[in-house]
Design a protein around this motif. Structure first.
Motif, short mmCIF file in Angstrom:
data_model
loop_
_atom_site.label_atom_id
_atom_site.label_comp_id
_atom_site.label_asym_id
_atom_site.label_seq_id
_atom_site.Cartn_x
_atom_site.Cartn_y
_atom_site.Cartn_z
N GLU A 79 0.85 -1.19 0.00
CA GLU A 79 0.00 0.00 0.00
C GLU A 79 0.88 1.24 0.00
N VAL A 80 0.67 2.07 -0.99
CA VAL A 80 1.38 3.34 -1.08
C VAL A 80 0.35 4.42 -0.78
N LYS A 125 -1.58 -7.25 -9.58
CA LYS A 125 -2.74 -6.36 -9.61
C LYS A 125 -2.28 -4.97 -9.18
N LEU A 126 -2.83 -3.97 -9.81
CA LEU A 126 -2.49 -2.58 -9.51
C LEU A 126 -3.79 -1.79 -9.42
N THR A 127 -3.99 -1.12 -8.29
CA THR A 127 -5.18 -0.30 -8.09
C THR A 127 -4.71 1.11 -7.75
N ILE A 128 -5.20 2.08 -8.52
CA ILE A 128 -4.83 3.48 -8.30
C ILE A 128 -6.10 4.28 -8.02
N ARG A 129 -6.08 5.04 -6.92
CA ARG A 129 -7.21 5.89 -6.55
C ARG A 129 -6.70 7.32 -6.42
N ASP A 170 -2.49 0.61 -4.49
CA ASP A 170 -2.36 -0.73 -3.90
C ASP A 170 -1.77 -1.64 -4.97
N LEU A 171 -0.72 -2.34 -4.59
CA LEU A 171 -0.07 -3.30 -5.49
C LEU A 171 -0.21 -4.71 -4.92
N MET A 172 -0.64 -5.62 -5.71
CA MET A 172 -0.59 -7.04 -5.35
C MET A 172 0.60 -7.60 -6.11
N VAL A 173 1.55 -8.16 -5.38
CA VAL A 173 2.74 -8.73 -6.01
C VAL A 173 2.94 -10.15 -5.55
#
Length: 189
Positions: free
Chosen positions: A136-137, A163-167, A179-182
């Motif tokens: 989580e960034v 997975k990459l989620t940008i808000r 949020d990065l899923m690695v």
């Protein structure tokens, strides 16, 4: 006028000589030249077989040299990949490593936590585990974060982003929450 008057005795000698010559030709072709030709044909067949085997062995030597080079490269790569794993449990060293990595990229407020880990089913990979992490960034801009992701993928060869989620943050258009899923492959210790 008739220069060739042969006597009966001379005709016999000529005919016997002719028969002897024909017999000599027969013996030469049958007993000397025939076996020599068969021997030559057999030798040519043996030479062709040996040449085929020689060509095949040259190909095998080339393949063996290539395989040896690939094995050396793979062994070196494997040793390098093993050296990327720190001692101890991954939960102890991976999150701080990620936090330091992003701090070096001028991205603060990063949290990494383990979501799950799975053992590989293949016997060749039984000494390795697949760990899934959520990174989580809290705040980053697009450009800095894009460069950081590229560097992360280039410096961590056993890590893949799944997975990459940008808000977008309200009121801060240049900053995003990410949020990065690695997934990371780590050797069991």
């Amino acid at each position: 006028m008739n220069q060739f008057n042969f006597k009966k005795d001379q005709i016999k000698k000529i005919s016997l000589s002719s028969m002897g010559f024909v017999f000599l030709l027969y013996v030469y072709f049958s007993f000397f030249l025939g076996p020599l030709n068969r021997s030559r044909d057999a030798m040519l067949a043996v030479m062709k077989d040996k040449q085929t085997k020689l060509d095949s062995s040259k190909e095998e030597m080339t393949k063996a040299a290539t395989l040896e080079h690939q094995a050396k490269t793979a062994t070196t790569r494997f040793a390098a990949l093993k050296s990327l794993n720190s001692d101890g449990a991954p939960i102890a060293w991976f999150p701080p490593r990620i936090k330091v990595f992003f701090a070096n990229q001028q991205i603060d407020k990063v949290v990494a936590r383990m979501e799950s880990n799975v053992a590989f089913k293949d016997p060749e990979l039984s000494a390795w585990m697949k760990y899934n992490w959520l990174i989580e960034v809290q705040q980053a801009d697009y450009t800095t974060f894009g460069k950081a992701i590229a560097d992360l993928e280039n410096t961590e060869p056993l890590l893949s982003i799944t997975k990459l989620t940008i808000r977008a943050l309200p009121g801060q258009e240049q900053s995003q929450q990410i949020d990065l899923m690695v997934s990371n492959i780590i050797q069991k210790k």
